[in-house]
Design an enzyme around this catalytic site. Structure first.
Site, PDB file in Angstrom:
ATOM      1  N   LYS A 144      -2.952 -14.091  18.749  1.00 46.38           N
ATOM      2  CA  LYS A 144      -3.406 -13.830  17.382  1.00 46.38           C
ATOM      3  C   LYS A 144      -4.919 -13.905  17.234  1.00 46.38           C
ATOM      4  CE  LYS A 144       1.041 -15.581  15.998  1.00 46.38           C
ATOM      5  NZ  LYS A 144       1.820 -16.760  15.625  1.00 46.38           N
ATOM      6  N   HIS A 157      -4.736   8.963  -2.547  1.00 44.17           N
ATOM      7  CA  HIS A 157      -4.507   7.581  -2.973  1.00 44.17           C
ATOM      8  C   HIS A 157      -4.305   7.497  -4.479  1.00 44.17           C
ATOM      9  CE1 HIS A 157      -4.950   4.420   0.156  1.00 44.17           C
ATOM     10  NE2 HIS A 157      -5.318   5.455   0.881  1.00 44.17           N
ATOM     11  N   GLU A 188       0.858  -1.192   0.000  1.00 40.82           N
ATOM     12  CA  GLU A 188       0.000   0.000   0.000  1.00 40.82           C
ATOM     13  C   GLU A 188       0.892   1.238   0.000  1.00 40.82           C
ATOM     14  OE1 GLU A 188      -3.796   1.969   2.353  1.00 40.82           O
ATOM     15  OE2 GLU A 188      -2.777   0.247   3.225  1.00 40.82           O
ATOM     16  N   ASP A 192       6.554 -11.645  13.849  1.00 35.49           N
ATOM     17  CA  ASP A 192       5.467 -12.550  13.480  1.00 35.49           C
ATOM     18  C   ASP A 192       4.277 -11.687  13.083  1.00 35.49           C
ATOM     19  OD1 ASP A 192       3.379 -14.371  13.318  1.00 35.49           O
ATOM     20  OD2 ASP A 192       4.080 -15.573  15.010  1.00 35.49           O
TER      21      ASP A 192
END
Length: 369
Positions: free
Chosen positions: A172, A343, A41, A248
């Protein structure tokens, strides 16, 4: 039939760029540094860079406070009934010093600092909390939990093994318990921005940003059913920072839980990001890759320090990066059409550059501009 992995591809790479510099102060002192962000991005680089420029125009920049530091692993044990499970939990809590000794004798760096329990029927859930030095601590806490399970089952025959991981950690997954009790580094970042900078650099006002933060991040997230979270896009900055520093990446699930605060202080903007679940380390799996080693060295996270200090420095820089990107996005969203225009312009520019010179591999320290 399973087959062994015989080849690891190294042809694909995520574009990485050093962004900044930004200024951040903590209990050690004030640091001025660029930060590496690996992302597809491309507008994220410009967004964080705009926030970083704001920090460079204030005396101390972002003020970072590490509120807490702990890594967790939960275990599941089984008893005949709830009364037996409760009695065992109470006695284990009273025996915490002995359990701490068991862990210390089995590990150079893991230290048991806390114990919480929940009982469901005849099941006993124990949430074990550790400090893990400069490692994020996934494997270290699992190993320590294994040792503790063996000790507990030997000393308490009324209990039986259930699982080494019981989802009360919680790893997670977006949960309330991590935000309340903490998992990883709990870092609060704050920035006081003078009115002139808000108006000139962010093209907004403190009042508009504070109002949007309440309506979007607080009320909007409440309507969506968010869990211990009220922010615009912490996950964007964290994922890019995690990938660039060998973390991670799945830990952004709980890492992106956090709360943004914004106040209008007589035209000046007080802006803060609280992140209770920053799981980062400077040693361990993923840190031996050459580009990660280079990035950690450039960030000052390879300096000889007391155990845990390099990981806390990395957490502070991650949290400061989050604030820069969060501030920039919220300011943009106070102006109709600004977000989409940025963007379109930035992605077209990045696409043209990629066509001309190709994508820079993370292992080559990314694209510099």
């Amino acid at each position: 039939m399973s087959h062994p992995i015989t080849h690891q591809s190294t042809s694909a790479a995520i574009p990485m760029k050093w962004v900044g510099p930004l200024r951040v102060s903590d209990d050690i002192g004030t640091t001025v540094t660029e930060v590496p962000l690996a992302t597809y991005e491309s507008p994220l680089w410009a967004s964080v860079a705009r926030g970083a420029r704001i920090t460079m125009n204030t005396e101390r920049g972002i003020i970072a406070t590490v509120v807490d530091d702990r890594m967790t692993r939960s275990i599941l044990l089984e008893a005949d009934d709830a009364a037996t499970a409760y009695a065992a939990a109470t006695q284990l809590r009273d025996q915490l010093p002995r359990l701490q000794t068991v862990v210390a004798e089995s590990s150079r760096h893991a230290r048991l600092i806390g114990l919480h329990h929940q009982i469901v029927g005849n099941l006993l859930y124990l949430r074990l909390e550790f400090t893990t030095g400069d490692a994020s601590g996934h494997n270290m806490t699992t190993l320590a939990a294994d040792v503790l399970v063996d000790h507990i089952l030997r000393s308490r025959p009324e209990l039986r093994y259930g699982s080494i991981s019981a989802n009360f950690c919680t790893d997670k997954k977006a949960t309330a318990v991590n935000g309340i009790l903490g998992r990883g580094k709990n870092v609060v970042t704050e920035l006081l921005i003078p009115r002139c900078l808000v108006e000139q650099r962010l093209r907004s006002t403190a009042a508009r940003i504070a109002t949007l933060n309440t309506r979007k991040n607080l009320i909007g997230t409440l309507l969506a059913g968010g869990i211990r979270s009220a922010n615009a896009h912490y996950a964007n900055m964290l994922l890019a920072f995690y990938l660039a520093t060998g973390q991670d990446a799945a830990n952004i699930v709980e890492g992106s839980q956090g709360i943004t605060r914004a106040e209008d202080r007589d035209g000046d903007l007080y802006f803060s990001c609280t992140i209770p679940n920053l799981i980062v380390g400077t040693v361990g799996n993923g840190k031996r890759l050459p580009f990660v080693e280079q990035n950690l060295t450039r960030l000052g996270c390879r300096t000889p320090r007391d155990p845990g200090d390099n990981a806390r420095r990395l957490a502070v820089l991650a949290a400061a990066t989050v604030l820069c990107g969060e501030l920039s996005l919220l300011a943009a969203q106070t102006n109709p059409g600004e977000l989409m225009r940025a963007h379109l312009r930035l992605e077209r520019t990045a696409g043209s550059a990629k066509t001309r010179r190709g994508s820079a591999p993370a292992s080559a320290a990314g694209v510099d501009a």
